[in-house]
Motif scaffolding. Structure first.
Motif, mmCIF file in Angstrom:
data_model
loop_
_atom_site.group_PDB
_atom_site.id
_atom_site.type_symbol
_atom_site.label_atom_id
_atom_site.label_comp_id
_atom_site.label_asym_id
_atom_site.label_seq_id
_atom_site.Cartn_x
_atom_site.Cartn_y
_atom_site.Cartn_z
ATOM 1 N N UNK A 72 14.466 2.563 7.117
ATOM 2 C CA UNK A 72 13.085 2.899 6.715
ATOM 3 C C UNK A 72 12.828 4.402 6.704
ATOM 4 N N UNK A 73 13.780 5.165 6.248
ATOM 5 C CA UNK A 73 13.619 6.614 6.163
ATOM 6 C C UNK A 73 13.925 7.367 7.439
ATOM 7 N N UNK A 83 13.491 11.492 3.812
ATOM 8 C CA UNK A 83 13.730 11.439 5.254
ATOM 9 C C UNK A 83 12.401 11.572 5.996
ATOM 10 N N UNK A 84 12.136 10.628 6.899
ATOM 11 C CA UNK A 84 10.935 10.707 7.740
ATOM 12 C C UNK A 84 11.244 11.450 9.031
ATOM 13 N N UNK A 85 12.269 10.986 9.739
ATOM 14 C CA UNK A 85 12.671 11.622 10.990
ATOM 15 C C UNK A 85 14.190 11.629 11.069
ATOM 16 N N UNK A 86 14.717 12.541 11.885
ATOM 17 C CA UNK A 86 16.164 12.622 12.101
ATOM 18 C C UNK A 86 16.417 12.492 13.599
ATOM 19 N N UNK A 92 0.806 -1.214 0.000
ATOM 20 C CA UNK A 92 0.000 0.000 0.000
ATOM 21 C C UNK A 92 0.839 1.264 0.000
ATOM 22 N N UNK A 93 2.030 1.203 0.567
ATOM 23 C CA UNK A 93 2.852 2.404 0.616
ATOM 24 C C UNK A 93 4.116 2.197 -0.208
ATOM 25 N N UNK A 94 4.671 3.280 -0.660
ATOM 26 C CA UNK A 94 5.921 3.217 -1.395
ATOM 27 C C UNK A 94 7.049 3.011 -0.408
ATOM 28 N N UNK A 95 7.840 1.998 -0.640
ATOM 29 C CA UNK A 95 8.935 1.718 0.271
ATOM 30 C C UNK A 95 10.097 2.666 -0.006
#
Length: 105
Positions: A65-66, A93-96, A31-34
């Motif tokens: 995972x980003x 980037x999701x989180x740092x 469902x989501x782009x990896x």
């Protein structure tokens, strides 16, 4: 009587087909782009290397995972802030997570 027997057979055949069809459903696409971690790491590394102050610092970039972890030693709080800002702005980037430390004087 022969006609009744063929209906039973047809009904049994349809029930069997319906049960078998439910046993092996077709796999559904994700469902989501990896996020490809190597690409994210490269984006962050390029952002840090393009900064004239940060390009000579040894900052390790670990991506899962980003989620990016910055590990290393910087000389000033300003360098740390710049590294965090650049990492957060990189594509994918999701989180740092900041694991940078300031070099003692």
């Amino acid at each position: 009587m022969k006609l009744y027997g063929s209906y039973k057979f047809t009904g049994l055949l349809f029930m069997t087909a319906a049960l078998l069809a439910g046993c092996n459903p077709a796999p559904t696409p994700p469902l989501k782009t990896e996020v490809v971690d190597l690409d994210v790491t490269t984006q962050v590394k390029m952002a840090l290397m393009n900064d004239p102050v940060l390009k000579n610092l040894n900052i390790e970039i670990l991506t899962t995972n980003g989620d990016v972890r910055l590990v290393g030693v910087v000389e000033t709080q300003s360098q740390m802030d710049t590294a965090l800002t650049l990492a957060k702005g990189a594509a994918g980037v999701h989180t740092v997570h900041n694991e940078l430390t300031i070099k003692p004087e």
